[in-house]
Design an enzyme around this catalytic site. Sequence first.
Site, mmCIF file in Angstrom:
data_model
loop_
_atom_site.group_PDB
_atom_site.id
_atom_site.type_symbol
_atom_site.label_atom_id
_atom_site.label_comp_id
_atom_site.label_asym_id
_atom_site.label_seq_id
_atom_site.Cartn_x
_atom_site.Cartn_y
_atom_site.Cartn_z
ATOM 1 N N LYS A 1 -17.276 -18.928 -8.949
ATOM 2 C CA LYS A 1 -16.595 -18.471 -10.167
ATOM 3 C C LYS A 1 -15.274 -19.217 -10.381
ATOM 4 O O LYS A 1 -14.695 -19.155 -11.467
ATOM 5 C CB LYS A 1 -16.363 -16.963 -10.135
ATOM 6 C CG LYS A 1 -15.357 -16.479 -9.108
ATOM 7 C CD LYS A 1 -15.163 -14.976 -9.216
ATOM 8 C CE LYS A 1 -14.116 -14.479 -8.232
ATOM 9 N NZ LYS A 1 -13.863 -13.020 -8.365
ATOM 10 N N ARG B 1 -10.463 -9.864 -17.547
ATOM 11 C CA ARG B 1 -11.725 -9.140 -17.735
ATOM 12 C C ARG B 1 -11.661 -7.762 -17.082
ATOM 13 O O ARG B 1 -12.017 -6.748 -17.691
ATOM 14 C CB ARG B 1 -12.862 -9.986 -17.156
ATOM 15 C CG ARG B 1 -14.260 -9.448 -17.374
ATOM 16 C CD ARG B 1 -14.817 -8.702 -16.186
ATOM 17 N NE ARG B 1 -14.700 -9.455 -14.946
ATOM 18 C CZ ARG B 1 -14.881 -8.910 -13.755
ATOM 19 N NH1 ARG B 1 -15.142 -7.621 -13.619
ATOM 20 N NH2 ARG B 1 -14.739 -9.637 -12.658
ATOM 21 N N ARG B 2 -11.175 -7.692 -15.852
ATOM 22 C CA ARG B 2 -11.063 -6.396 -15.186
ATOM 23 C C ARG B 2 -10.052 -5.493 -15.886
ATOM 24 O O ARG B 2 -10.246 -4.276 -15.978
ATOM 25 C CB ARG B 2 -10.676 -6.592 -13.718
ATOM 26 C CG ARG B 2 -11.800 -7.175 -12.864
ATOM 27 C CD ARG B 2 -11.319 -7.554 -11.484
ATOM 28 N NE ARG B 2 -12.405 -8.071 -10.663
ATOM 29 C CZ ARG B 2 -12.239 -8.923 -9.669
ATOM 30 N NH1 ARG B 2 -11.018 -9.369 -9.366
ATOM 31 N NH2 ARG B 2 -13.269 -9.335 -8.963
ATOM 32 N N ARG C 1 -1.661 -10.699 -7.854
ATOM 33 C CA ARG C 1 -2.401 -11.816 -7.297
ATOM 34 C C ARG C 1 -2.109 -11.893 -5.811
ATOM 35 O O ARG C 1 -1.241 -11.216 -5.296
ATOM 36 C CB ARG C 1 -1.989 -13.124 -7.981
ATOM 37 C CG ARG C 1 -2.796 -13.451 -9.239
ATOM 38 C CD ARG C 1 -2.731 -14.935 -9.539
ATOM 39 N NE ARG C 1 -3.265 -15.708 -8.426
ATOM 40 C CZ ARG C 1 -2.773 -16.866 -8.021
ATOM 41 N NH1 ARG C 1 -1.723 -17.398 -8.619
ATOM 42 N NH2 ARG C 1 -3.317 -17.507 -7.015
ATOM 43 N N ARG D 1 -3.196 -8.063 -1.396
ATOM 44 C CA ARG D 1 -3.489 -7.097 -2.449
ATOM 45 C C ARG D 1 -3.740 -5.707 -1.878
ATOM 46 O O ARG D 1 -3.216 -4.717 -2.398
ATOM 47 C CB ARG D 1 -4.690 -7.582 -3.275
ATOM 48 C CG ARG D 1 -4.313 -8.671 -4.266
ATOM 49 C CD ARG D 1 -5.503 -9.135 -5.065
ATOM 50 N NE ARG D 1 -6.367 -10.026 -4.296
ATOM 51 C CZ ARG D 1 -7.596 -10.364 -4.645
ATOM 52 N NH1 ARG D 1 -8.129 -9.869 -5.746
ATOM 53 N NH2 ARG D 1 -8.304 -11.197 -3.902
#
Length: 315
Positions: A81, A129-130, A147, A153
């Site tokens: 991706k 998108r999320r 990020r 995270r």
Amino acid sequence: MTAMSAPGAPLRVGTRASALAVAQTSAIAAHLGPYELVTITSEGDRSSAPLASLGGTGVFVSALRDALRADQVDVIVHSMKDLPTGPAEGIVLAAVPVRADARDALATRDGVTLAGLPTGARVGTGSPRRRAQLLAARPDLDVVGIRGNVDTRLGRLFDADEDRRVDGLVLAAAGLERLGRLGEASELLDLAIWPTAPAQGALALEVRADAPAALRARVAAVDDASTHLAAAAERGVLARLEAGCSAPIAAHATVSARSREGAAITLTATVFAPDGRSELTVVETGADPLEVADRVAAALLERGAAALAPLGSAR
């Protein structure tokens, strides 16, 4: 003489230096025979700025490709991706192994699900998108940009600084699984209602276009035809829409068993408004991944996708 042309020499496998990249690269390299892992730091690893401001997901790729072109490595491994959709001069895609879990996962401090998060809960993600999907499902949430590697995270769930602490995170299930941390997910989000990024969960192995036939054959041995077709269809939507990392787009393809007519690819793609208030979804089936991707993208554009989300981004 390259490393591969030297008798008995291990394959030099290039990867980003993050724990996740090393884990997923090591797992697939183990199927390639003797190998030497070569870690390379990309611009995306050095900066915590949003991907869109760095030029998109390609910031994770360019340093590896430079090392491949310079004959410092024989093959490079990416999260698929992360790959730009355009061709790379002097480089070819040699294999797409069997895909891992394509779903997104929600991790929360107390193990609650998305529906169980309190009103106004802070949920972190660096993905447009999320973000759109979170706001579509729960408009009351405070979605914050975040990020960093998986450890960084996940650490934000328990950060001592209340201003940095989040109540939940959305991450790729494949990444958690490859790091042995899938148990930290409180919920795996169903692809039928929460589609994910094109080629999420898939790896891409690239070699130089002039690589020896023996090297290309060695790498191609780990290719999975169904995953390769599905990922090509999903990424074909991005290419046709000229969409980059700032566009909230999801795509997922399934491939039926092959017959005399070939494989049947069912491709679903969704374009979200950045604020999550609306979305467009198209489903098409076909035998050729790029042809079905073109039909899906054309239908999305015809129905107004360009007015709904930022398309034509740099790839």
